[in-house]
Design a protein around this motif. Structure first.
Motif, mmCIF file in Angstrom:
data_model
loop_
_atom_site.group_PDB
_atom_site.id
_atom_site.type_symbol
_atom_site.label_atom_id
_atom_site.label_comp_id
_atom_site.label_asym_id
_atom_site.label_seq_id
_atom_site.Cartn_x
_atom_site.Cartn_y
_atom_site.Cartn_z
ATOM 1 N N GLY A 11 0.714 -1.060 -0.249
ATOM 2 C CA GLY A 11 0.282 -0.192 0.006
ATOM 3 C C GLY A 11 0.888 1.284 0.263
ATOM 4 N N ALA A 12 1.761 1.782 0.296
ATOM 5 C CA ALA A 12 3.334 2.701 0.411
ATOM 6 C C ALA A 12 3.356 2.377 -0.850
ATOM 7 C CB ALA A 12 4.434 2.012 1.706
ATOM 8 N N LEU A 13 3.839 1.597 -1.529
ATOM 9 C CA LEU A 13 4.665 1.811 -3.088
ATOM 10 C C LEU A 13 3.315 2.792 -3.626
ATOM 11 C CD1 LEU A 13 6.200 0.789 -5.861
ATOM 12 C CD2 LEU A 13 4.080 -1.134 -5.178
ATOM 13 N N MET A 28 11.776 -4.663 -3.635
ATOM 14 C CA MET A 28 11.768 -5.431 -4.763
ATOM 15 C C MET A 28 10.914 -4.390 -5.976
ATOM 16 S SD MET A 28 8.626 -7.251 -1.485
ATOM 17 C CE MET A 28 9.576 -7.718 0.210
ATOM 18 N N TYR A 29 10.710 -3.336 -5.423
ATOM 19 C CA TYR A 29 9.795 -2.319 -6.360
ATOM 20 C C TYR A 29 10.932 -1.031 -6.777
ATOM 21 C CZ TYR A 29 5.452 -4.643 -5.619
ATOM 22 O OH TYR A 29 4.802 -6.114 -5.610
ATOM 23 N N ASP A 30 11.225 -0.745 -7.772
ATOM 24 C CA ASP A 30 11.779 0.488 -7.855
ATOM 25 C C ASP A 30 11.369 1.360 -7.756
ATOM 26 O OD1 ASP A 30 13.235 2.131 -9.458
ATOM 27 O OD2 ASP A 30 13.138 1.922 -11.711
ATOM 28 N N SER A 52 12.333 5.002 -8.150
ATOM 29 C CA SER A 52 13.020 5.532 -9.129
ATOM 30 C C SER A 52 11.624 6.769 -9.471
ATOM 31 C CB SER A 52 13.649 4.577 -10.820
ATOM 32 O OG SER A 52 12.742 4.513 -11.389
ATOM 33 N N PHE A 53 10.527 6.095 -9.933
ATOM 34 C CA PHE A 53 9.270 6.960 -10.296
ATOM 35 C C PHE A 53 9.529 8.274 -9.483
ATOM 36 C CE2 PHE A 53 7.136 4.150 -7.326
ATOM 37 C CZ PHE A 53 6.846 4.683 -6.526
ATOM 38 N N LEU A 54 10.155 8.321 -8.372
ATOM 39 C CA LEU A 54 10.035 9.558 -7.688
ATOM 40 C C LEU A 54 10.763 10.607 -7.603
ATOM 41 C CD1 LEU A 54 9.111 7.884 -4.088
ATOM 42 C CD2 LEU A 54 7.516 8.695 -4.638
ATOM 43 N N ALA A 55 10.854 11.032 -8.215
ATOM 44 C CA ALA A 55 11.350 11.885 -9.769
ATOM 45 C C ALA A 55 11.184 13.648 -10.008
ATOM 46 C CB ALA A 55 12.519 11.202 -10.858
ATOM 47 N N PRO A 56 11.104 13.668 -9.314
ATOM 48 C CA PRO A 56 11.300 14.160 -7.281
ATOM 49 C C PRO A 56 10.175 14.432 -6.837
ATOM 50 C CG PRO A 56 10.648 16.128 -8.616
ATOM 51 C CD PRO A 56 10.295 15.544 -10.193
ATOM 52 N N CYS A 57 10.304 13.417 -6.017
ATOM 53 C CA CYS A 57 9.257 13.539 -5.038
ATOM 54 C C CYS A 57 8.745 14.998 -4.522
ATOM 55 C CB CYS A 57 9.455 12.701 -4.000
ATOM 56 S SG CYS A 57 8.439 12.409 -2.721
ATOM 57 N N PRO A 58 7.147 14.620 -4.812
ATOM 58 C CA PRO A 58 6.281 15.982 -4.919
ATOM 59 C C PRO A 58 6.059 16.442 -3.106
ATOM 60 C CG PRO A 58 4.837 14.295 -5.398
ATOM 61 C CD PRO A 58 6.263 13.392 -5.362
ATOM 62 N N ALA A 59 5.557 15.542 -2.424
ATOM 63 C CA ALA A 59 5.337 15.875 -1.398
ATOM 64 C C ALA A 59 6.261 16.056 -0.137
ATOM 65 C CB ALA A 59 4.249 16.229 -0.802
ATOM 66 N N SER A 60 6.408 17.238 1.246
ATOM 67 C CA SER A 60 6.967 15.817 2.700
ATOM 68 C C SER A 60 6.359 14.640 2.808
ATOM 69 C CB SER A 60 7.086 16.828 3.176
ATOM 70 O OG SER A 60 7.632 17.749 2.977
ATOM 71 N N GLY A 61 7.204 13.871 3.602
ATOM 72 C CA GLY A 61 6.535 12.951 4.530
ATOM 73 C C GLY A 61 7.586 11.991 5.639
ATOM 74 N N GLY A 111 18.193 -1.270 4.935
ATOM 75 C CA GLY A 111 18.979 -1.078 3.984
ATOM 76 C C GLY A 111 18.770 -0.345 3.009
ATOM 77 N N ALA A 112 17.887 -1.223 2.794
ATOM 78 C CA ALA A 112 16.983 -0.432 0.966
ATOM 79 C C ALA A 112 15.981 0.386 1.428
ATOM 80 C CB ALA A 112 16.522 -1.545 0.505
#
Length: 218
Positions: free
Chosen positions: A110-112, A136-138, A140-149, A163-164
């Motif tokens: 759900g976080a993904l 488990m998932y890529d 890199s779509f967070l480019a850029p991440c649009p919000a703080s959290g 570590g991941a």
């Protein structure tokens, strides 16, 4: 916790919805873990996050992804589930069109989905990601991440490796104009079996900070 049925891309979706406590109440949507690992909207972590947003007066929705519970359709490897989340947010916003702000919270899978939805919906101003599956998932779509959290992770998680998640946090923190908080819960595994209170303390402390009128993060 009123039961609701609303239209999704593959038929009806089943949820639980608490309307906002005041006009222009903010909106929050909570996304559950992996359907093929038994994840549903009644997962205890999903419910705990739902309850804290309800207690704060948000118009709050949690729902079952396609093929889970009474939601129609079948599992679609995250692609269809992202469409479900977008349809669910549309539905909440149709009820609360004057919402002051929108938040997304998700656990594991759900976080993904929640972080993918961030990229599509500029009205989302804050996110909570518990154990995002960065190994488990890529992401890199967070480019850029649009919000703080905030990203919350258990230090003894063997499903999603700390570590991941740390690498994901480090990457997001190189961006300007957003602030990423990162809380690690000692001894907690992926399911926060004995540490749910500690995990929710991290979530609640973060929400107290972000929702304060003098919070510098917008």
């Amino acid at each position: 916790m009123p039961a609701v049925i609303f239209p999704g891309p593959e038929g009806r979706l089943e949820g639980r919805f608490q309307p906002g406590s005041r006009p222009r109440a903010p909106v929050a949507m909570i996304l559950h873990p992996h359907p093929q690992a038994g994840g549903t909207m009644n997962d205890r972590i999903t419910q705990a996050m739902y309850k804290t947003f309800v207690a704060r007066g948000f118009a709050t929705l949690r729902f079952n992804f396609r093929g889970v519970g009474r939601s129609q359709g079948s599992f679609d490897n995250g692609i269809g589930e992202l469409s479900d989340a977008a349809a669910a947010l549309d539905w909440v916003q149709s009820i609360h069109p004057e919402a002051s702000t929108t938040w997304i919270a998700g656990y594991s899978f759900g976080a993904l989905i929640g972080m993918q939805l961030l990229m599509r919906r500029p009205e989302i101003r804050g996110f909570i990601s518990v154990a995002p599956p960065a190994n488990m998932y890529d992401f890199s779509f967070l480019a850029p991440c649009p919000a703080s959290g905030i990203i919350v992770q258990g230090t003894a998680d063997t499903v999603v490796t700390p570590g991941a998640v740390q690498k994901l946090v480090d990457k997001l923190r190189t961006q300007k104009h957003i602030t990423i908080h990162h809380d690690e819960v000692p001894r907690a595994n992926h399911f926060f079996e004995s540490e749910l209170d500690d995990m929710m303390r991290a979530v609640d402390n973060y929400l107290d900070m972000r929702l304060s009128p003098d919070c510098p993060i917008r």
